[in-house]
Design a protein around this motif. Sequence first.
Motif, PDB file in Angstrom:
ATOM      1  N   TRP A  79      28.577  51.724  46.780  1.00  0.00           N
ATOM      2  CA  TRP A  79      29.651  51.675  47.761  1.00  0.00           C
ATOM      3  C   TRP A  79      29.827  53.055  48.394  1.00  0.00           C
ATOM      4  O   TRP A  79      29.576  54.075  47.763  1.00  0.00           O
ATOM      5  N   ILE A  80      30.263  53.056  49.631  1.00  0.00           N
ATOM      6  CA  ILE A  80      30.503  54.310  50.333  1.00  0.00           C
ATOM      7  C   ILE A  80      31.751  54.997  49.762  1.00  0.00           C
ATOM      8  O   ILE A  80      32.796  54.365  49.593  1.00  0.00           O
ATOM      9  N   LEU A  81      31.627  56.299  49.486  1.00  0.00           N
ATOM     10  CA  LEU A  81      32.755  57.084  48.970  1.00  0.00           C
ATOM     11  C   LEU A  81      33.370  57.888  50.111  1.00  0.00           C
ATOM     12  O   LEU A  81      32.653  58.538  50.878  1.00  0.00           O
ATOM     13  N   ARG A  99      25.344  70.262  52.853  1.00  0.00           N
ATOM     14  CA  ARG A  99      24.797  69.382  53.892  1.00  0.00           C
ATOM     15  C   ARG A  99      24.312  68.043  53.333  1.00  0.00           C
ATOM     16  O   ARG A  99      23.241  67.543  53.692  1.00  0.00           O
ATOM     17  N   TYR A 100      25.084  67.465  52.446  1.00  0.00           N
ATOM     18  CA  TYR A 100      24.747  66.144  51.943  1.00  0.00           C
ATOM     19  C   TYR A 100      24.925  65.116  53.049  1.00  0.00           C
ATOM     20  O   TYR A 100      25.835  65.206  53.861  1.00  0.00           O
ATOM     21  N   GLU A 101      24.033  64.118  53.057  1.00  0.00           N
ATOM     22  CA  GLU A 101      24.038  63.126  54.122  1.00  0.00           C
ATOM     23  C   GLU A 101      24.809  61.856  53.746  1.00  0.00           C
ATOM     24  O   GLU A 101      25.357  61.184  54.597  1.00  0.00           O
ATOM     25  N   LEU A 102      24.826  61.512  52.467  1.00  0.00           N
ATOM     26  CA  LEU A 102      25.374  60.231  52.063  1.00  0.00           C
ATOM     27  C   LEU A 102      26.142  60.374  50.761  1.00  0.00           C
ATOM     28  O   LEU A 102      25.708  61.066  49.845  1.00  0.00           O
ATOM     29  N   LYS A 103      27.290  59.718  50.694  1.00  0.00           N
ATOM     30  CA  LYS A 103      28.110  59.747  49.488  1.00  0.00           C
ATOM     31  C   LYS A 103      28.307  58.313  49.010  1.00  0.00           C
ATOM     32  O   LYS A 103      28.793  57.473  49.771  1.00  0.00           O
ATOM     33  N   GLU A 104      27.939  58.050  47.751  1.00  0.00           N
ATOM     34  CA  GLU A 104      28.026  56.695  47.230  1.00  0.00           C
ATOM     35  C   GLU A 104      28.679  56.675  45.856  1.00  0.00           C
ATOM     36  O   GLU A 104      28.561  57.631  45.086  1.00  0.00           O
ATOM     37  N   ILE A 119      34.718  57.816  37.885  1.00  0.00           N
ATOM     38  CA  ILE A 119      33.877  57.187  38.903  1.00  0.00           C
ATOM     39  C   ILE A 119      32.555  57.939  38.996  1.00  0.00           C
ATOM     40  O   ILE A 119      32.529  59.149  39.242  1.00  0.00           O
ATOM     41  N   LEU A 120      31.452  57.207  38.801  1.00  0.00           N
ATOM     42  CA  LEU A 120      30.118  57.794  38.932  1.00  0.00           C
ATOM     43  C   LEU A 120      29.724  57.761  40.401  1.00  0.00           C
ATOM     44  O   LEU A 120      29.693  56.694  41.021  1.00  0.00           O
ATOM     45  N   ILE A 121      29.427  58.932  40.952  1.00  0.00           N
ATOM     46  CA  ILE A 121      29.079  59.025  42.369  1.00  0.00           C
ATOM     47  C   ILE A 121      27.808  59.849  42.543  1.00  0.00           C
ATOM     48  O   ILE A 121      27.375  60.554  41.626  1.00  0.00           O
ATOM     49  N   SER A 122      27.215  59.734  43.727  1.00  0.00           N
ATOM     50  CA  SER A 122      26.077  60.602  44.042  1.00  0.00           C
ATOM     51  C   SER A 122      26.171  61.075  45.483  1.00  0.00           C
ATOM     52  O   SER A 122      26.770  60.411  46.332  1.00  0.00           O
TER      53      SER A 122
END
Length: 215
Positions: A79-81, A99-104, A119-122
């Motif tokens: 899921w988008i964070l 400069r991260y492109e995507l957060k999930e 919450i586990l995120i990347s």
Amino acid sequence: MKKKGFTLVELIAVMSIMCVILIAIFGIYITGIKRAETTKINADIENEYRNFYQVIKNSIKEDRDYIKLFYDDNTSRGWILSDLDKQNNNFNNEFKNSRYELKEAYLVIKNKKSNIDNILISFEKEGVRTFYMIQVNSKDVEYKLDPDNILNGSVNIIGNIVSYRKICDNVTKFNVNENKGTYYFYLQYTKKGISREYNFSVNKSNERIIEININ
């Protein structure tokens, strides 16, 4: 008595032998450096995996209240964070500067003894993921389903993040799924051309199964 020196042929022969010896020594030295670097990279990857596993194991406890998985095996996406209120400046600036492109977000672990959600995120950049475990008060986070697709949704931070911790880097492939209360994880780490794959499972009794494949 007349002194006899070395002939040109003898000098050339000696120099050739010395060159061969020096090349051999240099080759051994380079091989040693490469082996040492490979050993260090493997150790770094192993440490990152062990840290990831330990954090997950400690979060998934016997006294857990609820775990929700935000993951679509078909698209390999979570899921988008998002931080809706932009209150977490240190958190946001750290990832903006990188400069991260995507957060999930991949899963949330609620505990019976507190109102804190783990919450586990990347964060992803150029196909490489960095994983974090964040802690948020339950009242300060919103889990929103996409009505058109139950597998899609967003995790919206609407207050302060209590804490966040980096747990691993250099992840090039990731998968997680659940079956009868056991969570199965797959990770591939890649660093400087060296890849290692890990599979492990964690359930509420903190047992695990590990399979390691080195490429």
